[in-house]
Design an enzyme around this catalytic site. Structure first.
Site, PDB file in Angstrom:
ATOM      1  N   ASP A 237       0.813  -1.220   0.000  1.00 13.69           N
ATOM      2  CA  ASP A 237       0.000   0.000   0.000  1.00 13.69           C
ATOM      3  C   ASP A 237       0.846   1.268   0.000  1.00 13.69           C
ATOM      4  OD1 ASP A 237      -2.333  -1.536   0.046  1.00 13.69           O
ATOM      5  OD2 ASP A 237      -2.402  -1.573   2.234  1.00 13.69           O
ATOM      6  N   ALA A 238       1.997   1.222  -0.659  1.00 13.26           N
ATOM      7  CA  ALA A 238       2.910   2.368  -0.654  1.00 13.26           C
ATOM      8  C   ALA A 238       3.277   2.822  -2.059  1.00 13.26           C
ATOM      9  CB  ALA A 238       4.171   2.038   0.136  1.00 13.26           C
TER      10      ALA A 238
END
Length: 293
Positions: A237-238
């Protein structure tokens, strides 16, 4: 989805170290053969010293095809320096997407509807699910559904991911959409689909990374919840962010309320981010994006 002849564009996107004369060099090149620029976006990032542009040229004003246009522009890009990163594509060529899902169907339902209505500039070639729940919905829209079961033990999921990879690559898509797929892609797939694997995360990142973000948000007592559409990278999720949005909640809202409100944001944020990606409006530089919306 193909454009009509009057709407057809050749779209140029470019990023390179900033210096004087870049815009003049590009526009002069286009003017030399009588090309008509119908849309242009520019951004100079003072922090990184990088320049970005997106140019849409009316295809009917270009007296030769896309391949020759690419060949001719290669010389211009070389003059701008070895670090220049550029792409040219034809909006008249059909764009393709493959969607990965689990059990939640709200994002898939929205994308299928947008594709059929012509709002999404692509055809959805196939839907792949690690549960069979969304097969009927998918097939009702005339799209192939592939069920690939995943073992409970993460250590045993390698063959399942290999099967998903083979099914996706069969369509050579311009976008691989994780529409609440709820599986973490292994690093080799993140690399293989780099720049075209797009995820919708049900949180306003970087807050509440990982699983059950609405429960995390409820426990923290936040007053805003959101959704984030981002490119998939090996770091959970980056990846670079394409689009985000939020909605306000209050102390009376339960986790169930937050999930319901969040689903509306997820649909819109994913559709926007995917559309901008397919239209070549997103330029990635490191962990950041420039979005010519």
């Amino acid at each position: 989805m193909s454009s009509t002849p009057a709407d057809r564009r050749y779209v140029l996107t470019l990023g390179c170290p900033d210096r004087p004369g870049i815009i003049a060099k590009i526009t002069s090149f286009i003017a030399e053969f009588g090309g008509s620029i119908v849309e242009a976006g520019y951004h100079s990032d003072t922090d990184t010293g990088w320049f970005f542009t997106r140019q849409a040229i009316r295809a009917e004003t270009v007296p030769f095809g896309l391949d020759e246009l690419r060949t001719r522009f290669t010389a211009v890009a070389a003059e701008l320096g070895k670090q220049t990163d550029w792409q040219l594509f034809d909006t008249g060529s059909r764009r393709r997407a493959v969607v990965l899902v689990s059990k939640d169907g709200h994002c898939l339902h929205d994308l299928l509807g947008r594709a059929i209505s012509g709002e999404l500039p692509a055809t959805i070639e196939a839907v792949i699910g690690n549960h069979p729940d969304l097969a009927e919905l998918t097939q009702a829209h005339g799209v192939k559904f592939h069920y690939v079961p995943f073992p409970k033990d993460p250590a045993e999921r390698g063959p399942a991911f290999q099967q998903v990879r083979a099914l996706v690559d069969e369509h050579d898509p311009h976008a691989v959409v994780l529409a609440r797929f709820m599986q973490v892609l292994p690093p080799h797939l993140c690399q293989h689909w780099a720049g075209k694997a797009i995820n919708i995360h049900h949180s306003f990142l970087p807050s509440f990374v990982g699983a059950r973000p609405y429960h995390q948000a409820f426990a923290r007592g936040v007053k805003l919840i959101g959704a984030t559409c981002h490119y998939v990278t090996a770091e959970l999720d980056a990846g670079p962010i394409l689009e985000q949005d939020v909605t306000r909640i209050d102390h009376a809202d339960t986790v169930h309320d937050m999930v319901r409100l969040g689903r509306d944001i997820e649909r819109v944020v994913l559709a926007r981010g995917l559309r901008w990606h397919l239209e070549g409006r997103v330029l990635v530089h490191g962990r950041r994006t420039v979005v010519f919306d």
